[in-house]
Design a protein around this motif. Structure first.
Motif, mmCIF file in Angstrom:
data_model
loop_
_atom_site.group_PDB
_atom_site.id
_atom_site.type_symbol
_atom_site.label_atom_id
_atom_site.label_comp_id
_atom_site.label_asym_id
_atom_site.label_seq_id
_atom_site.Cartn_x
_atom_site.Cartn_y
_atom_site.Cartn_z
ATOM 1 N N GLY A 159 -3.420 8.166 7.092
ATOM 2 C CA GLY A 159 -3.234 8.056 5.590
ATOM 3 C C GLY A 159 -3.051 6.437 4.873
ATOM 4 O O GLY A 159 -3.272 6.341 3.564
ATOM 5 N N HIS A 160 -2.408 5.555 5.663
ATOM 6 C CA HIS A 160 -2.104 4.315 4.957
ATOM 7 C C HIS A 160 -3.161 3.274 5.540
ATOM 8 O O HIS A 160 -2.790 1.898 5.567
ATOM 9 C CB HIS A 160 -0.631 3.948 5.189
ATOM 10 C CG HIS A 160 0.105 5.198 4.688
ATOM 11 N ND1 HIS A 160 0.527 5.460 3.352
ATOM 12 C CD2 HIS A 160 0.867 6.346 5.340
ATOM 13 C CE1 HIS A 160 1.110 6.374 3.071
ATOM 14 N NE2 HIS A 160 1.472 7.231 4.550
ATOM 15 N N CYS A 170 -0.151 4.516 -3.067
ATOM 16 C CA CYS A 170 0.619 5.861 -2.609
ATOM 17 C C CYS A 170 1.900 5.690 -2.600
ATOM 18 O O CYS A 170 2.409 4.674 -3.603
ATOM 19 C CB CYS A 170 0.323 5.957 -0.980
ATOM 20 S SG CYS A 170 1.465 4.593 0.010
ATOM 21 N N HIS A 174 1.407 1.293 -1.149
ATOM 22 C CA HIS A 174 0.505 0.525 -0.707
ATOM 23 C C HIS A 174 -0.630 0.572 -1.718
ATOM 24 O O HIS A 174 -1.258 1.486 -2.028
ATOM 25 C CB HIS A 174 -0.079 0.963 0.610
ATOM 26 C CG HIS A 174 1.142 1.146 1.693
ATOM 27 N ND1 HIS A 174 1.142 2.323 2.400
ATOM 28 C CD2 HIS A 174 2.030 0.470 1.856
ATOM 29 C CE1 HIS A 174 2.190 2.404 3.044
ATOM 30 N NE2 HIS A 174 2.841 1.248 2.943
ATOM 31 N N CYS A 177 -4.276 2.517 -0.362
ATOM 32 C CA CYS A 177 -4.584 3.163 0.837
ATOM 33 C C CYS A 177 -4.986 4.371 0.486
ATOM 34 O O CYS A 177 -5.178 4.968 -0.512
ATOM 35 C CB CYS A 177 -3.278 3.111 1.644
ATOM 36 S SG CYS A 177 -2.095 4.454 1.035
HETATM 37 ZN ZN ZN Z 1 -0.029 4.105 1.771
#
Ligand code: ZN
Length: 320
Positions: A159-160, A170, A174, A177
């Protein structure tokens, strides 16, 4: 005859079940997670849930999926956003002391992916990737027939992965992402922004806090163009990430799970198209992109299967 237990620890609920085979389990017991009451209260709740599942038998080994980054080798949780006070918490030793058996811990999404590999959409593969897209986006990497945890133990945070720096951040901050665009949280945020901007959408009839990923999905299914655009953007981001993963790992299959897959072709249509934007043809042709099969049971199945892998075959087995 050993009693092995799998536990799925969530932010709101704990579920525990006895292994009846390599990945099958008896009826689970449930309990609320006292996540705001500190680690000791959660450990106590887990112990009671486990005792109920074991039904008076001595527990010989326990595996637990925990919602946060952790080191499965050292048994330490680095952080768990939904559980107060779990920063650098020595979860395995705390549970071992309280329950009196060997304990292994793993990240919940990693165990869900492990479950899909042994018992679901990844059965029979050697290289397999699991992505779960719901409130957040998580995942798991099965590389050369093993669940890959990396040096720190935290690998698989699909997810990142970075997608595009001009996309929203997010919850971890981040910029751009995958989770910032393709999670239910991100989809809902985009929809609220569209409503605030006065765009013409059926979602404007809802109270702002009633606009969640599911509501956007329903509106998209009903043909709402704003909802469709937001959902397609999320699906395309997921597809680009899948394409990048194919280029990196050349897996035999990538399974997508989590609440977003209820959207069916609304998700998988643009997702598959976007894979083609990114992936090399040869590994893409050899990778199946499929729906995950185990649904919300994946976390518990994975914990049970991890307990059996870690502490030996449970008996009486035979149906796993
Ligand atoms: Zn993230």
């Amino acid at each position: 005859m050993s009693t092995l237990i799998g536990v799925d620890l969530g932010g709101t609920n704990i579920r525990a079940a006895v292994a009846t085979g390599t990945y099958t389990h008896a009826a689970p017991t449930h309990s609320a997670t006292p996540g705001q009451d500190g680690p000791a209260a959660v450990v106590e709740a887990i112990a009671r849930c486990v005792a109920e599942a074991a039904g008076g038998r001595q527990v010989d080994g326990l595996a637990i999926g925990i919602p946060g980054p952790l080191d499965p080798r050292r048994g330490i949780v680095y952080a768990a956003p939904q559980l107060r006070g779990w920063d650098n918490f020595e979860a395995a030793s705390a549970l071992r002391s309280r329950i009196g058996c060997e304990v292994v811990i793993h990240n919940d999404a990693n165990l869900a992916g492990y479950a899909e590999w042994v018992a679901g959409a990844g059965r029979g593969t050697t290289d397999f990737i699991f992505i779960t897209a719901s409130t957040g986006v998580g995942g798991a990497l099965i590389i050369s027939g093993d669940l890959y945890a990396g040096k720190s133990g935290t690998a698989g945070e699909i997810g990142h992965m970075p997608l595009s720096p001009d996309q929203p951040p997010c919850g971890e901050g981040h910029p751009g992402c995958l989770e910032g665009t393709a999670s239910g949280t991100a989809i809902a945020r985009s929809a609220r922004r569209a409503v605030e901007a006065g765009e013409f959408t059926s979602l404007s009839e809802l109270a702002p806090d009633a606009i969640d990923g599911r509501a956007v999905q329903d509106a998209a299914h009903a043909g709402d163009e704003v909802a469709l655009r937001i959902f397609t953007t999320a699906a395309r981001s997921l597809g680009r990430a899948v394409g990048g993963l194919i280029n990196l790992f050349s897996p035999e299959a990538i399974a997508i799970g989590g609440g977003l897959i209820n959207a069916g072709e609304l998700l998988f249509g643009p997702l598959r198209a976007a894979v083609g934007e990114m992936a090399f043809a040869v590994p893409a042709e050899q990778c199946r992109i499929v729906e995950a099969e185990l649904g919300t049971d994946a976390g518990l199945v994975g914990a049970v299967a991890w307990a059996v892998k870690s502490f030996g075959q449970s008996s009486p087995a035979g149906n796993g």
